[in-house]
Design an enzyme around this catalytic site. Structure first.
Site, PDB file in Angstrom:
ATOM      1  N   ASP A 103       0.828  -1.200   0.000  1.00 20.51           N
ATOM      2  CA  ASP A 103       0.000   0.000   0.000  1.00 20.51           C
ATOM      3  C   ASP A 103       0.866   1.255   0.000  1.00 20.51           C
ATOM      4  O   ASP A 103       0.572   2.218  -0.697  1.00 20.51           O
ATOM      5  CB  ASP A 103      -0.975   0.011   1.196  1.00 20.51           C
ATOM      6  CG  ASP A 103      -0.279  -0.177   2.525  1.00 20.51           C
ATOM      7  OD1 ASP A 103       0.853  -0.711   2.541  1.00 20.51           O
ATOM      8  OD2 ASP A 103      -0.849   0.199   3.561  1.00 20.51           O
ATOM      9  N   ASP A 106       7.280   4.082   2.878  1.00 19.41           N
ATOM     10  CA  ASP A 106       7.520   5.261   3.709  1.00 19.41           C
ATOM     11  C   ASP A 106       9.041   5.371   3.908  1.00 19.41           C
ATOM     12  O   ASP A 106       9.745   5.869   3.024  1.00 19.41           O
ATOM     13  CB  ASP A 106       6.754   5.029   5.026  1.00 19.41           C
ATOM     14  CG  ASP A 106       6.641   6.264   5.890  1.00 19.41           C
ATOM     15  OD1 ASP A 106       7.667   6.909   6.127  1.00 19.41           O
ATOM     16  OD2 ASP A 106       5.539   6.575   6.352  1.00 19.41           O
TER      17      ASP A 106
HETATM   18  C1  PRP Z   1       2.890  -0.077   6.697  1.00 17.55           C
HETATM   19  C2  PRP Z   1       2.742  -0.290   5.221  1.00 17.55           C
HETATM   20  C3  PRP Z   1       4.088  -0.786   4.803  1.00 17.55           C
HETATM   21  C4  PRP Z   1       5.029  -0.118   5.790  1.00 17.55           C
HETATM   22  C5  PRP Z   1       5.708   1.032   5.124  1.00 17.55           C
HETATM   23  O1  PRP Z   1       2.641  -1.287   7.323  1.00 17.55           O
HETATM   24  O2  PRP Z   1       1.717  -1.205   4.910  1.00 17.55           O
HETATM   25  O3  PRP Z   1       4.197  -2.184   4.914  1.00 17.55           O
HETATM   26  O4  PRP Z   1       4.228   0.351   6.888  1.00 17.55           O
HETATM   27  O5  PRP Z   1       6.574   1.691   6.002  1.00 17.55           O
HETATM   28  P1  PRP Z   1       8.142   1.727   5.850  1.00 17.55           P
HETATM   29  O6  PRP Z   1       8.461   2.015   4.391  1.00 17.55           O
HETATM   30  O7  PRP Z   1       8.531   2.877   6.740  1.00 17.55           O
HETATM   31  O8  PRP Z   1       8.726   0.437   6.311  1.00 17.55           O
HETATM   32  P2  PRP Z   1       2.368  -1.453   8.903  1.00 17.55           P
HETATM   33  O9  PRP Z   1       3.610  -1.975   9.536  1.00 17.55           O
HETATM   34  O10 PRP Z   1       1.765  -0.194   9.438  1.00 17.55           O
HETATM   35  O11 PRP Z   1       1.330  -2.643   8.966  1.00 17.55           O
HETATM   36  P3  PRP Z   1      -0.138  -2.796   8.337  1.00 17.55           P
HETATM   37  O12 PRP Z   1       0.037  -2.908   6.840  1.00 17.55           O
HETATM   38  O13 PRP Z   1      -0.644  -4.043   8.955  1.00 17.55           O
HETATM   39  O14 PRP Z   1      -0.939  -1.566   8.721  1.00 17.55           O
END
Ligand code: PRP
Length: 185
Positions: A103, A106
Protein backbone atom coordinates in the site's frame (compact mmCIF):
# COMPACT_ATOMS: atom_id res chain seq x y z
CA UNK A 1 -13.39 5.08 17.58
CA UNK A 2 -14.48 8.53 16.46
CA UNK A 3 -16.31 9.06 13.21
CA UNK A 4 -13.61 9.67 10.59
CA UNK A 5 -15.46 12.77 9.40
CA UNK A 6 -14.45 14.36 12.70
CA UNK A 7 -10.73 14.25 11.87
CA UNK A 8 -10.62 13.97 8.08
CA UNK A 9 -8.68 16.94 6.77
CA UNK A 10 -9.18 16.28 3.07
CA UNK A 11 -9.66 13.50 0.57
CA UNK A 12 -6.19 13.28 -0.95
CA UNK A 13 -7.04 10.63 -3.56
CA UNK A 14 -10.66 10.01 -4.47
CA UNK A 15 -12.21 6.65 -5.32
CA UNK A 16 -12.43 7.60 -9.00
CA UNK A 17 -8.79 8.68 -9.21
CA UNK A 18 -7.66 5.52 -7.38
CA UNK A 19 -9.63 3.32 -9.73
CA UNK A 20 -8.31 4.97 -12.87
CA UNK A 21 -4.68 4.74 -11.75
CA UNK A 22 -5.03 1.12 -10.61
CA UNK A 23 -6.42 0.18 -14.02
CA UNK A 24 -3.41 1.89 -15.64
CA UNK A 25 -1.00 0.00 -13.39
CA UNK A 26 -2.76 -3.29 -14.11
CA UNK A 27 -2.50 -2.64 -17.86
CA UNK A 28 1.20 -1.90 -17.57
CA UNK A 29 1.79 -5.02 -15.46
CA UNK A 30 -0.25 -7.15 -17.88
CA UNK A 31 1.95 -6.01 -20.77
CA UNK A 32 5.22 -6.47 -18.91
CA UNK A 33 4.34 -9.95 -17.58
CA UNK A 34 2.91 -11.41 -20.77
CA UNK A 35 4.18 -15.01 -21.09
CA UNK A 36 5.77 -14.87 -17.63
CA UNK A 37 5.01 -16.68 -14.41
CA UNK A 38 3.52 -13.73 -12.47
CA UNK A 39 3.17 -14.28 -8.73
CA UNK A 40 1.74 -11.39 -6.72
CA UNK A 41 2.78 -11.20 -3.09
CA UNK A 42 0.71 -8.91 -0.93
CA UNK A 43 2.27 -7.53 2.23
CA UNK A 44 -0.41 -7.62 4.88
CA UNK A 45 -2.37 -5.90 6.01
CA UNK A 46 -2.42 -2.55 4.25
CA UNK A 47 -2.03 -3.99 0.77
CA UNK A 48 -5.19 -6.08 0.67
CA UNK A 49 -7.58 -3.63 -0.95
CA UNK A 50 -4.98 -2.62 -3.51
CA UNK A 51 -4.19 -6.26 -4.34
CA UNK A 52 -7.86 -7.11 -4.75
CA UNK A 53 -8.52 -4.22 -7.13
CA UNK A 54 -5.23 -4.57 -9.01
CA UNK A 55 -5.64 -8.30 -9.69
CA UNK A 56 -9.19 -7.76 -10.92
CA UNK A 57 -7.72 -5.71 -13.76
CA UNK A 58 -4.62 -7.79 -14.53
CA UNK A 59 -5.32 -9.76 -17.68
CA UNK A 60 -2.42 -12.26 -17.64
CA UNK A 61 -2.63 -15.51 -15.65
CA UNK A 62 -1.16 -15.10 -12.18
CA UNK A 63 -1.10 -16.52 -8.68
CA UNK A 64 -1.12 -14.78 -5.31
CA UNK A 65 0.32 -15.25 -1.86
CA UNK A 66 0.50 -13.24 1.35
CA UNK A 67 3.17 -12.27 3.80
CA UNK A 68 3.06 -10.28 7.01
CA UNK A 69 6.01 -8.54 8.59
CA UNK A 70 6.25 -6.38 11.63
CA UNK A 71 8.66 -3.72 12.62
CA UNK A 72 6.90 -1.89 15.38
CA UNK A 73 3.97 -2.27 17.80
CA UNK A 74 0.33 -1.86 16.95
CA UNK A 75 -0.64 1.78 16.81
CA UNK A 76 2.87 3.14 16.51
CA UNK A 77 3.46 5.21 13.43
CA UNK A 78 7.19 5.21 13.04
CA UNK A 79 9.31 2.44 11.73
CA UNK A 80 12.49 1.44 13.47
CA UNK A 81 14.46 -0.51 10.90
CA UNK A 82 14.63 -4.23 10.27
CA UNK A 83 11.45 -6.24 10.11
CA UNK A 84 10.64 -9.77 11.17
CA UNK A 85 8.40 -12.25 9.37
CA UNK A 86 5.09 -12.55 11.24
CA UNK A 87 3.44 -14.72 8.58
CA UNK A 88 5.46 -16.42 5.88
CA UNK A 89 4.47 -17.28 2.33
CA UNK A 90 2.57 -20.47 1.69
CA UNK A 91 4.33 -21.24 -1.56
CA UNK A 92 7.85 -21.59 -2.87
CA UNK A 93 8.84 -18.64 -5.11
CA UNK A 94 11.77 -20.19 -6.95
CA UNK A 95 11.48 -19.70 -10.69
CA UNK A 96 8.53 -17.33 -10.34
CA UNK A 97 8.24 -13.71 -11.45
CA UNK A 98 7.44 -12.17 -8.11
CA UNK A 99 5.78 -8.77 -7.82
CA UNK A 100 5.43 -7.39 -4.31
CA UNK A 101 2.24 -5.44 -3.75
CA UNK A 102 2.33 -2.78 -1.04
CA UNK A 103 0.00 0.00 0.00
CA UNK A 104 2.75 2.46 0.91
CA UNK A 105 6.51 2.85 0.96
CA UNK A 106 7.52 5.26 3.71
CA UNK A 107 11.02 4.90 5.20
CA UNK A 108 11.56 1.96 2.84
CA UNK A 109 12.69 -0.42 5.60
CA UNK A 110 9.80 -2.84 5.17
CA UNK A 111 10.20 -3.33 1.45
CA UNK A 112 14.01 -3.37 1.69
CA UNK A 113 13.90 -6.16 4.29
CA UNK A 114 11.29 -8.16 2.38
CA UNK A 115 13.36 -7.85 -0.81
CA UNK A 116 16.44 -9.12 1.05
CA UNK A 117 14.54 -12.07 2.49
CA UNK A 118 12.86 -13.05 -0.78
CA UNK A 119 16.01 -12.66 -2.89
CA UNK A 120 17.55 -15.56 -0.97
CA UNK A 121 14.72 -17.82 -2.20
CA UNK A 122 15.75 -17.56 -5.84
CA UNK A 123 12.76 -16.04 -7.61
CA UNK A 124 13.18 -15.66 -11.37
CA UNK A 125 12.54 -11.94 -10.96
CA UNK A 126 11.59 -9.73 -8.04
CA UNK A 127 9.90 -6.35 -8.41
CA UNK A 128 7.90 -3.87 -6.35
CA UNK A 129 4.50 -2.30 -6.94
CA UNK A 130 3.30 0.26 -4.42
CA UNK A 131 0.14 2.31 -4.49
CA UNK A 132 1.62 5.20 -2.52
CA UNK A 133 5.16 6.51 -2.26
CA UNK A 134 5.93 8.96 0.54
CA UNK A 135 9.19 10.05 -1.05
CA UNK A 136 10.21 12.66 1.52
CA UNK A 137 10.38 10.04 4.29
CA UNK A 138 12.72 7.61 2.55
CA UNK A 139 15.62 6.46 4.74
CA UNK A 140 16.81 3.54 2.66
CA UNK A 141 16.99 3.31 -1.11
CA UNK A 142 14.53 0.85 -2.59
CA UNK A 143 13.65 0.09 -6.19
CA UNK A 144 10.04 0.87 -7.06
CA UNK A 145 9.02 -0.52 -10.42
CA UNK A 146 5.32 0.40 -10.36
CA UNK A 147 4.08 3.39 -8.37
CA UNK A 148 0.51 4.60 -8.10
CA UNK A 149 1.04 8.02 -6.57
CA UNK A 150 3.83 10.02 -4.98
CA UNK A 151 2.28 11.67 -1.93
CA UNK A 152 3.37 14.42 0.47
CA UNK A 153 4.54 13.72 4.02
CA UNK A 154 1.10 13.71 5.60
CA UNK A 155 -0.60 11.11 7.76
CA UNK A 156 -2.94 9.22 5.44
CA UNK A 157 -5.61 6.61 6.01
CA UNK A 158 -8.23 4.65 4.11
CA UNK A 159 -8.06 2.16 1.23
CA UNK A 160 -6.12 -0.39 3.29
CA UNK A 161 -4.23 2.09 5.45
CA UNK A 162 -5.38 2.32 9.02
CA UNK A 163 -5.71 4.99 11.62
CA UNK A 164 -5.18 3.18 14.90
CA UNK A 165 -6.30 0.01 13.09
CA UNK A 166 -9.64 1.46 11.92
CA UNK A 167 -10.97 2.77 8.64
CA UNK A 168 -8.96 0.51 6.31
CA UNK A 169 -12.27 -0.01 4.51
CA UNK A 170 -12.70 3.54 3.24
CA UNK A 171 -12.70 3.66 -0.57
CA UNK A 172 -10.46 6.76 -0.72
CA UNK A 173 -7.19 8.02 0.77
CA UNK A 174 -7.74 10.76 3.31
CA UNK A 175 -5.43 12.93 5.39
CA UNK A 176 -5.76 13.43 9.13
CA UNK A 177 -6.24 16.81 10.74
CA UNK A 178 -3.94 16.28 13.72
CA UNK A 179 -5.62 19.08 15.66
CA UNK A 180 -8.79 17.01 15.64
CA UNK A 181 -7.35 13.56 16.30
CA UNK A 182 -5.87 12.10 19.49
CA UNK A 183 -3.85 8.92 18.77
CA UNK A 184 -5.07 5.89 20.78
CA UNK A 185 -2.48 4.05 22.90
C1 PRP B 1 2.89 -0.08 6.70
C2 PRP B 1 2.74 -0.29 5.22
C3 PRP B 1 4.09 -0.79 4.80
C4 PRP B 1 5.03 -0.12 5.79
C5 PRP B 1 5.71 1.03 5.12
O1 PRP B 1 2.64 -1.29 7.32
O2 PRP B 1 1.72 -1.20 4.91
O3 PRP B 1 4.20 -2.18 4.91
O4 PRP B 1 4.23 0.35 6.89
O5 PRP B 1 6.57 1.69 6.00
P1 PRP B 1 8.14 1.73 5.85
O6 PRP B 1 8.46 2.01 4.39
O7 PRP B 1 8.53 2.88 6.74
O8 PRP B 1 8.73 0.44 6.31
P2 PRP B 1 2.37 -1.45 8.90
O9 PRP B 1 3.61 -1.97 9.54
O10 PRP B 1 1.77 -0.19 9.44
O11 PRP B 1 1.33 -2.64 8.97
P3 PRP B 1 -0.14 -2.80 8.34
O12 PRP B 1 0.04 -2.91 6.84
O13 PRP B 1 -0.64 -4.04 8.95
O14 PRP B 1 -0.94 -1.57 8.72
Amino acid sequence: MKDYQDFLDEILISTEVLEKRIIELAEEISMDYKGKNLHLICILRGGVLFLADLMRHITVPHTIDFMAVSSYGVGARRTTGQVRIALDLKEDISNRDVLLVEDIVDSGYTIASVLDILATRHPKSLKVCTLLDKVARREVNVPIHYRGFAIPDQFVFGYGLDIDEYYRNLPFIGTVDSNRYEPQD
